[in-house]
Motif scaffolding. Structure first.
Motif, PDB file in Angstrom:
ATOM      1  N   GLN A   1     -29.215 -12.879  -1.875  1.00  0.00           N
ATOM      2  CA  GLN A   1     -30.598 -13.070  -2.317  1.00  0.00           C
ATOM      3  C   GLN A   1     -30.650 -13.647  -3.728  1.00  0.00           C
ATOM      4  O   GLN A   1     -31.469 -14.526  -4.018  1.00  0.00           O
ATOM      5  CB  GLN A   1     -31.363 -11.754  -2.228  1.00  0.00           C
ATOM      6  N   ARG A   2     -29.773 -13.167  -4.618  1.00  0.00           N
ATOM      7  CA  ARG A   2     -29.702 -13.740  -5.971  1.00  0.00           C
ATOM      8  C   ARG A   2     -29.283 -15.200  -5.910  1.00  0.00           C
ATOM      9  O   ARG A   2     -29.835 -16.053  -6.619  1.00  0.00           O
ATOM     10  CB  ARG A   2     -28.716 -12.958  -6.841  1.00  0.00           C
ATOM     11  N   ALA A   3     -28.302 -15.480  -5.072  1.00  0.00           N
ATOM     12  CA  ALA A   3     -27.827 -16.859  -4.934  1.00  0.00           C
ATOM     13  C   ALA A   3     -28.930 -17.754  -4.386  1.00  0.00           C
ATOM     14  O   ALA A   3     -29.098 -18.896  -4.838  1.00  0.00           O
ATOM     15  CB  ALA A   3     -26.605 -16.897  -4.017  1.00  0.00           C
ATOM     16  N   HIS A   4     -29.683 -17.248  -3.430  1.00  0.00           N
ATOM     17  CA  HIS A   4     -30.767 -18.023  -2.824  1.00  0.00           C
ATOM     18  C   HIS A   4     -31.830 -18.362  -3.863  1.00  0.00           C
ATOM     19  O   HIS A   4     -32.268 -19.523  -3.975  1.00  0.00           O
ATOM     20  CB  HIS A   4     -31.380 -17.215  -1.676  1.00  0.00           C
ATOM     21  N   ALA A   5     -32.236 -17.366  -4.648  1.00  0.00           N
ATOM     22  CA  ALA A   5     -33.237 -17.604  -5.691  1.00  0.00           C
ATOM     23  C   ALA A   5     -32.716 -18.572  -6.740  1.00  0.00           C
ATOM     24  O   ALA A   5     -33.433 -19.477  -7.193  1.00  0.00           O
ATOM     25  CB  ALA A   5     -33.648 -16.287  -6.336  1.00  0.00           C
ATOM     26  N   GLY A   6     -31.461 -18.421  -7.133  1.00  0.00           N
ATOM     27  CA  GLY A   6     -30.881 -19.316  -8.133  1.00  0.00           C
ATOM     28  C   GLY A   6     -30.722 -20.734  -7.629  1.00  0.00           C
ATOM     29  O   GLY A   6     -30.968 -21.700  -8.364  1.00  0.00           O
ATOM     30  N   ALA A   7     -30.326 -20.876  -6.365  1.00  0.00           N
ATOM     31  CA  ALA A   7     -30.190 -22.215  -5.784  1.00  0.00           C
ATOM     32  C   ALA A   7     -31.531 -22.918  -5.742  1.00  0.00           C
ATOM     33  O   ALA A   7     -31.633 -24.123  -6.028  1.00  0.00           O
ATOM     34  CB  ALA A   7     -29.592 -22.120  -4.384  1.00  0.00           C
ATOM     35  N   ALA A   8     -32.586 -22.167  -5.391  1.00  0.00           N
ATOM     36  CA  ALA A   8     -33.926 -22.756  -5.367  1.00  0.00           C
ATOM     37  C   ALA A   8     -34.361 -23.165  -6.769  1.00  0.00           C
ATOM     38  O   ALA A   8     -34.921 -24.249  -6.971  1.00  0.00           O
ATOM     39  CB  ALA A   8     -34.919 -21.764  -4.769  1.00  0.00           C
ATOM     40  N   ALA A   9     -34.089 -22.323  -7.757  1.00  0.00           N
ATOM     41  CA  ALA A   9     -34.507 -22.603  -9.130  1.00  0.00           C
ATOM     42  C   ALA A   9     -33.793 -23.821  -9.704  1.00  0.00           C
ATOM     43  O   ALA A   9     -34.377 -24.599 -10.466  1.00  0.00           O
ATOM     44  CB  ALA A   9     -34.249 -21.379 -10.009  1.00  0.00           C
ATOM     45  N   HIS A  10     -32.528 -23.996  -9.356  1.00  0.00           N
ATOM     46  CA  HIS A  10     -31.738 -25.107  -9.898  1.00  0.00           C
ATOM     47  C   HIS A  10     -31.780 -26.347  -9.003  1.00  0.00           C
ATOM     48  O   HIS A  10     -31.197 -27.371  -9.350  1.00  0.00           O
ATOM     49  CB  HIS A  10     -30.285 -24.676 -10.096  1.00  0.00           C
TER      50      HIS A  10
END
Length: 271
Positions: A170-179
């Protein structure tokens, strides 16, 4: 052994088209675009050869070359010594914390893949390398989402801790979306969908697998489309549609010369 949804072992490396290329951003880089086209069509040796002159002196290019050669290992089960050699060269060129952290993330990736695919047990090395990457990378580093994703894979497959794995995905998903890391988003969708499938949440699983497939098709990540088709087929209630997706996946695998090798065997068995 991991199932169809998991066998890619956290592949997203530091390059993809359209601004989603991790910390290295190659929108205006002809070399990066050429490498992407070759990589996405399973021409990993050619992609690595294109990168070799720049990789001899440039840490970012050396890291890209490592990612390409590691991806070949995962899709074909071959070339581990070449990937290890490229990684050592990248580590030698890394000087800044961001470069050293990204190289440690790639070491953790390679060690994890070798462990999962039964080449050699390097689980302790994988954990240690990703821990080192976490210490080196700044909180807002564009490499952080990839690190979170790979730590999720270790939690899921080596530590058998599904709650930690889900939180990391979930952290990776949010970070991938943000970047704007769209290829990584396709992987986070895919692995969160696999968790949902395991838990019996099939509607959620279908949505995640469909999103992963959509992104890969939009990016032209041809080598990753067959696994996405096969995973989606596994959770569809429509038997005829599932068979159609598996047939298309097998066609793509044959088009690419039998890769991914692990998927080729499975699809032939069900054809």
């Amino acid at each position: 052994m991991a199932d169809t949804a998991m066998r890619e072992t956290g592949l997203p490396g530091p390059e993809e088209p359209g601004g989603g290329g991790g910390s290295l951003g190659e929108d205006d880089d002809p070399l990066g675009r050429a490498v992407w086209r070759l990589r996405s069509r399973a021409c990993w040796e050619d992609a690595a050869a294109l990168l070799a002159p720049r990789a001899a002196q440039d840490a970012a290019a050396a890291l890209r070359r490592t990612a390409v050669l590691t991806e070949r290992c995962v899709f074909t089960g071959e070339g581990w010594s070449a990937a290890e050699g490229a990684l050592r060269e990248a580590e030698a060129l890394a000087t800044a914390d961001e470069e050293r952290g990204a190289a440690a993330c790639e070491r953790g990736h390679l060690a994890y893949a070798a462990t999962l695919l039964g080449v050699r047990d390097r689980a302790d090395e994988a954990r240690s390398a990703l821990g080192r990457a976490a210490a080196l990378l700044a909180p807002q580093s564009p490499t952080r989402p990839l690190l979170d994703f790979r730590r999720g894979l270790i939690a899921q497959h080596l530590s058998e801790n599904p709650s930690d794995a889900t939180a990391a995905f979930q952290r990776a998903h949010a970070g991938a979306a943000a970047h704007g890391h769209r290829l990584l988003l396709s992987f986070t969708w895919r692995h969160m969908a696999a968790v949902a499938e395991h838990d019996g949440r099939l509607t959620e699983a279908r949505h995640g697998f469909a999103e992963s497939l959509r992104i890969r098709e939009e990016l032209g990540y041809l080598v990753g489309i067959a696994p996405a088709l096969a995973s989606l087929a596994a959770v569809l209630p429509d038997v005829a549609e599932a068979a159609r997706l598996r047939a298309e996946a097998l066609r793509l695998v044959r088009l690419l010369g039998g890769v991914p090798a692990w998927l080729a065997e499975r699809l032939r068995a069900t054809a």
